[in-house]
Each structure stands twice: as structure tokens, then as C-alpha cells.
Design an enzyme around this catalytic site. Structure first.
Site, PDB file in Angstrom:
ATOM      1  CG  ASN A 132       2.966   0.657   3.418  1.00 30.54           C
ATOM      2  OD1 ASN A 132       3.609   1.045   3.360  1.00 30.54           O
ATOM      3  ND2 ASN A 132       2.507  -0.344   3.659  1.00 30.54           N
ATOM      4  N   GLY A 133       0.923  -1.756   5.499  1.00 30.82           N
ATOM      5  CA  GLY A 133       1.805  -2.881   6.333  1.00 30.82           C
ATOM      6  C   GLY A 133       1.253  -3.700   6.969  1.00 30.82           C
TER       7      GLY A 133
ATOM      8  CE1 TYR B  13       8.944  -4.714  -8.970  1.00 28.51           C
ATOM      9  CE2 TYR B  13       7.880  -4.769  -7.057  1.00 28.51           C
ATOM     10  CZ  TYR B  13       7.714  -5.121  -8.166  1.00 28.51           C
ATOM     11  OH  TYR B  13       6.712  -5.176  -9.094  1.00 28.51           O
TER      12      TYR B  13
ATOM     13  CB  CYS C  31      -0.339   0.262   1.438  1.00 33.32           C
ATOM     14  SG  CYS C  31      -2.186  -1.377   1.289  1.00 33.32           S
TER      15      CYS C  31
ATOM     16  N   GLY D  83       0.523   0.220  -5.230  1.00 30.04           N
ATOM     17  CA  GLY D  83      -1.327  -0.485  -5.433  1.00 30.04           C
ATOM     18  C   GLY D  83      -1.538  -0.262  -5.920  1.00 30.04           C
TER      19      GLY D  83
HETATM   20  P1  AMP Z   1       8.261 -14.350 -11.357  1.00 33.00           P
HETATM   21  O1  AMP Z   1       7.368 -15.041 -12.279  1.00 33.00           O
HETATM   22  O2  AMP Z   1       7.038 -14.835 -10.221  1.00 33.00           O
HETATM   23  O3  AMP Z   1       9.608 -14.844 -10.789  1.00 33.00           O
HETATM   24  O4  AMP Z   1       8.228 -13.105 -11.235  1.00 33.00           O
HETATM   25  C1  AMP Z   1       8.898 -12.342 -11.110  1.00 33.00           C
HETATM   26  C2  AMP Z   1       8.732 -10.876 -10.989  1.00 33.00           C
HETATM   27  O5  AMP Z   1       7.968 -10.252 -10.537  1.00 33.00           O
HETATM   28  C3  AMP Z   1      10.122  -9.123 -11.139  1.00 33.00           C
HETATM   29  O6  AMP Z   1      10.583  -9.214 -12.572  1.00 33.00           O
HETATM   30  C4  AMP Z   1       9.860  -8.567 -10.004  1.00 33.00           C
HETATM   31  O7  AMP Z   1       9.970  -7.723 -10.814  1.00 33.00           O
HETATM   32  C5  AMP Z   1       8.495  -8.607 -10.132  1.00 33.00           C
HETATM   33  N1  AMP Z   1       7.923  -8.848  -8.881  1.00 33.00           N
HETATM   34  C6  AMP Z   1       8.920  -8.678  -7.177  1.00 33.00           C
HETATM   35  N2  AMP Z   1       8.667  -9.005  -6.488  1.00 33.00           N
HETATM   36  C7  AMP Z   1       7.458  -8.503  -6.440  1.00 33.00           C
HETATM   37  C8  AMP Z   1       5.845  -7.925  -5.625  1.00 33.00           C
HETATM   38  N3  AMP Z   1       6.302  -8.169  -4.381  1.00 33.00           N
HETATM   39  N4  AMP Z   1       4.793  -7.333  -6.039  1.00 33.00           N
HETATM   40  C9  AMP Z   1       4.757  -7.244  -7.532  1.00 33.00           C
HETATM   41  N5  AMP Z   1       5.756  -8.079  -8.163  1.00 33.00           N
HETATM   42  C10 AMP Z   1       6.759  -7.931  -7.857  1.00 33.00           C
END
Ligand code: AMP
Length: 468
Positions: free
Chosen positions: A109-110, A254, A9, A35
Site C-alpha cells: 500500500n503506497g 476521508y 490499497c 480498493g
Molecule cells: P468531485 O466531483 O471530483 O469533486 O468529487 C468529490 C467527491 O469525491 C467527494 O464527495 C469525496 O468524498 C470523493 N473523494 C475525494 N477524494 C477521493 C479519492 N481520493 N478517491 C475517491 N473519492 C474521493
């Protein structure tokens, strides 16, 4: 009881500006990446708290006519990514109540790690819950508190909740914000200088929100601190004893925008460092460095400058991908990723590529992207990840799947390399990550990479979540 434990969030609070709800809306616009499921604003004109919240994106929700219905010099806002199904709008924030402590609205948020126990206890005492979000628990704790004043009741409530919280409250004549004693999630404080010489205040998850509304970043709300802005001015107080800090390192890896200052340091600088250290730890015999946009861009810049390999934007992201799209009935291979990303064949043909991304979660995206690079002519694809392997779910507000679904929790790096079909695969070390965020005093949480959680996770919900 709780739909989902992992809530990503963004929050904002504005005090002392004639168009507070507009500034809150603009701040949410800047925090949209935190979000995309729902957004809401509550404003106060000293008499009433007005709330508007809807499913969808900030830009679509807040029209001129909606903002007209949110008058007053104080406002809070929230943007949320979470939940599934029918209960989603019920769980949209801010939550607003009229209770024995007056009219209050809250946005969070949290993730509270003892929400299940607190809720069961409150229900035994007669509390009725409307939503399944843990944030509602906080309002009930405030209402149930024996303290007579709002600040007293808030202090009381804040001492009972555990886990990660950056909270913004709106009351009839004031804005109050608080951050959990470990400081898991960010919360920055800024100042609004108005033309008439008056001063207002702004609080936001990230400072990129301040840039848009011309607020000057002052400092962070400290872990365990409650800041109250009202007619008497600003008061800051520590509501909980000092605890070791556990700032979420994933905000720098990220989650936050690179143009933000988070935990007092530049996210872009951290990300470039991640890339630099990755290049030192895991060099590759290659021709070009290509980021997975947008998440891998700053780290790829760092990798490129450290390695001397040219940086090439050889994957183009379509920024207009909505939540629904019409797929042809005849399946197109890897349709979802293709809609979002497309390779630049001209840059990739016959090249040995270092592909930089911020993380591998389930591994499905990386596998599709590696394939896409090869189909576009890349001769070799060396995947480099700018953090250590993600092996444990987050209980402090980042949406990670259960351990079973985390590819690195169940596979060796060589097995992951084979799965994603890369020529080589390397992750940044934990030490490299800590150095990249200049964590000299051990003030960050690395639980998603280590499985060592900085707080007790006694809640039944945590056990349920891990076994789900
Ligand atoms: P995956 O296909 O599950 O390995 O997705 C990896 C991708 O998801 C990476 O390119 C990240 O940038 C993105 N990512 C990593 N953590 C999150 C998160 N918590 N929420 C949304 N996207 C994420």
C-alpha cells in the site's frame, strides 16, 4: 512504464492461524473501501506459496472452493483500486516469486517515488518485469541483493526504495511487514488469541479488519520499522534512520473507516472534530445540517453539535450501486449521482441547508448534489468542506487527479462557489485540520493542501504525472 502512480490499497497479513487465508479474506472484506478493483490472497503451508487474485470485489472473488486452495497458517492479502485497461489483472497483488532468496509474496500500500529510476536500473541489469506496478521493483531488489538471508535482502531493498510504503511479505516460514521511514500509510499490528492457548499475529491497514477477526490491536508498525514473525517469535527492528513523520492526513479526512484507529487515533473522533472546527470557523445561517453520505456523516455530526443546528439524513445513499449499470438511451440529467444519492424531499422542502462533505476534487459531484438539493425544495444550500482546498496531487498513494483537473488549484473559492452553484462555500483551515487530528508534533503530511511535499520527487514519473 507505470500505468498509474496513485494506488489506493489495503493490505493484511496473518501469522500462526490454521485458517490464515480465511482471516485474510475477512480482513480484506473489512478493507474493501480501500480498493474495489481487484483483490488477492497468498497463503503458505511451509512448502508452497498459493495465490489467488482476480478483478472485482472481495465477496465475489473468494468462494469456499477458492479458499480451500489457499492452505496454511500464514497469509497475506491485498485489495486494490487503480489502473486502467488490460494490464489491470497483471497488476493485481500479491505478487509472488520463487527466487534465490526462496519463495516470497508481497503486497504493497503506497507509492514509490523513485520506482522509475530503480526499474530502469534493474532492467539494465537484466531484470524482466511482468507488470507495470511499482511493487514488482521491490521483489527484483530483493532477488538482486548481495545479502544472503531474506531479512538481509529485504533490509537492503527497503533502504533503496523511497516514498510511501506499507508492505507485507510472506515467506516459507514467516511473515515480514515494514513501513516507510516517514510513515505515510498506516499499518497496525494485532494479536490473535486462539482457543488452544496459542498466539497468532495480524497486520492490517486499518484496525476495523481486526474487529472482524477478533484480533486485539496492539500498536502500529512504526515508521522505518520492519517486524518479522516466524518460528522464533516476533522481532522488531528499525531498518532506516529516523525521519520526520509524514502520516497522511487524508486517511483521517476521508479514506479510512470511522470505526478504525489510524496512526493510533480514532478516525471518527478526528472527523467529528473536523466538523466542530468547521462550524466554528464557518457558521451558516441555516435550519438543518445534512451530510453527503457516507464521507460527510461524522463531520456533519460534529458541525451539528457545535452549531446547535439539527442533523438530518436528507440524502440517502444506495449502497448497491455496482460498477456497470444500464442507462436509458435518452439521457437522464445527472444520472450517475442520482443512482447513488437521492434526496428526502420531506426534510428539505423550504429549508436552508448546511451541506457537509469531506472534499471537493473536480467539483462535478458537489455541483450535482447542490442542484439535487434545490430540486428537492431546499431554499438555500451552504456547502461546507471538512478540509482545506485540494490543490496538489498526491504522490504517496491517494488517487488524486492532476493539478489541471483539481478545481481548487485553478480557481478561487468564490469561483468554485459559483461553479457548484452554492449560496455559500467554506473550507476548514489548515490549522483547523491539524488541530482536529491533534497534530501537536507536526507528524502529518498535508501536501495535497499545501503543495509542500515532504520528500524529494526526483522521479521522471512524477514530472510526467503533473503534466498529464
Ligand atoms: P468531485 O466531483 O471530483 O469533486 O468529487 C468529490 C467527491 O469525491 C467527494 O464527495 C469525496 O468524498 C470523493 N473523494 C475525494 N477524494 C477521493 C479519492 N481520493 N478517491 C475517491 N473519492 C474521493
Amino acid at each position: 512504464m507505470f500505468d498509474k502512480l496513485h494506488e489506493e490499497c489495503g493490505v493484511v497479513a496473518i501469522y500462526g492461524h490454521p485458517e490464515a487465508s480465511k482471516l485474510a479474506y475477512l480482513s480484506l472484506y473489512a478493507l474493501q473501501h480501500r480498493g474495489q478493483e481487484s483483490a488477492g490472497v497468498s497463503s503458505c503451508d511451509h512448502r508452497h506459496i498459493h495465490t489467488h487474485k482476480e478483478m472485482g470485489h472481495v465477496a465475489d472473488i473468494f468462494t469456499t472452493s477458492v479458499l480451500k486452495e489457499l492452505p496454511g497458517p500464514m497469509a497475506i492479502g491485498h485489495t486494490r483500486y487503480s489502473t486502467t485497461g488490460d494490464t489491470a489483472l497483471l497488476n493485481a497483488q500479491p505478487f509472488s516469486v520463487d527466487c534465490n532468496k526462496g519463495k516470497i509474496a508481497v503486497a504493497h500500500n503506497g507509492n514509490l517515488t523513485n520506482a522509475v529510476e530503480l526499474r530502469q536500473d534493474l532492467e539494465r541489469r537484466g531484470a524482466i518485469f511482468q507488470a507495470s506496478s511499482d511493487t514488482e521493483v521491490i521483489l527484483h531488489l530483493v532477488a538482486h541483493s548481495a545479502e544472503r538471508t531474506l531479512t538481509g535482502a529485504l533490509r537492503d531493498a527497503l533502504l533503496q526504495i523511497e516514498g510511501a510504503f506499507s508492505l507485507v511479505f510472506l515467506a516459507e516460514d514467516r511473515v515480514i511487514v515494514a513501513r516507510d521511514p516517514h510513515g505515510f500509510r498506516p499499518l497496525a499490528m494485532g494479536k490473535l488469541e486462539m482457543k488452544d492457548g496459542k498466539t497468532g499475529y495480524a497486520f492490517a491497514s486499518e484496525t476495523c479488519a481486526f474487529d472482524l477477526i477478533d484480533a486485539v490491536y496492539l500498536n502500529d508498525v512504526q515508521p522505518g520499522e520492519m517486524v518479522c514473525v516466524g518460528p522464533e517469535g516476533v522481532t522488531r527492528e528499525r531498518f532506516a534512520p529516523e525521519q520526520p513523520r509524514s502520516q497522511c492526513v487524508f486517511e483521517h479526512v476521508y479514506f479510512s473507516r470511522p470505526d478504525s484507529m489510524v496512526f493510533g487515533r480514532s478516525v471518527h473522533e478526528s472527523r467529528e472534530n473536523l466538523g466542530r472546527f468547521l462550524a466554528r470557523e464557518a457558521p451558516a445561517d441555516a435550519d438543518i445540517v445534512v451530510p453527503v453520505p457516507d464521507s460527510g456523516v461524522a463531520a456533519a455530526l460534529g458541525y451539528s453539535s457545535e452549531s446547535g443546528l439539527p442533523f438530518r439524513l436528507a440524502l440517502i445513499r444506495n449502497h448497491y450501486v455496482g460498477r456497470t449499470f444500464i442507462e436509458p438511451s435518452q439521457a437522464i440529467r445527472d444520472f450517475g449521482v442520482k443512482l447513488k444519492l437521492n434526496p428526502v424531499r420531506h426534510l428539505l422542502e423550504d429549508k436552508r441547508v448546511v451541506l457537509v462533505d469531506d472534499s471537493i476534487v473536480r467539483g462535478t459531484t458537489s455541483r450535482k448534489i447542490v442542484r439535487m438539493m434545490r430540486n428537492a425544495g431546499a431554499r438555500e444550500v451552504h456547502l461546507r468542506i471538512s478540509c482545506p482546498p485540494t490543490i496538489s496531487p498526491c504522490f504517496y498513494g491517494v488517487d488524486t487527479p492532476t493539478r489541471n483537473e483539481l478545481i481548487a488549484a485553478n480557481n478561487s473559492i468564490e469561483e468554485i462557489r459559483r461553479y457548484v452553484e452554492a449560496d455559500s462555500l467554506a473550507y476548514l483551515s489548515l490549522k483547523g485540520l491539524a488541530r482536529a487530528v491533534k497534530d501537536d508534533k507536526s507528524e502529518y503530511c498535508y501536501a495535497c493542501y499545501t503543495g509542500d511535499y515532504p520528500t524529494d520527487l526526483v522521479s521522471v514519473a512524477q514530472l510526467l504525472a503533473t503534466s498529464r
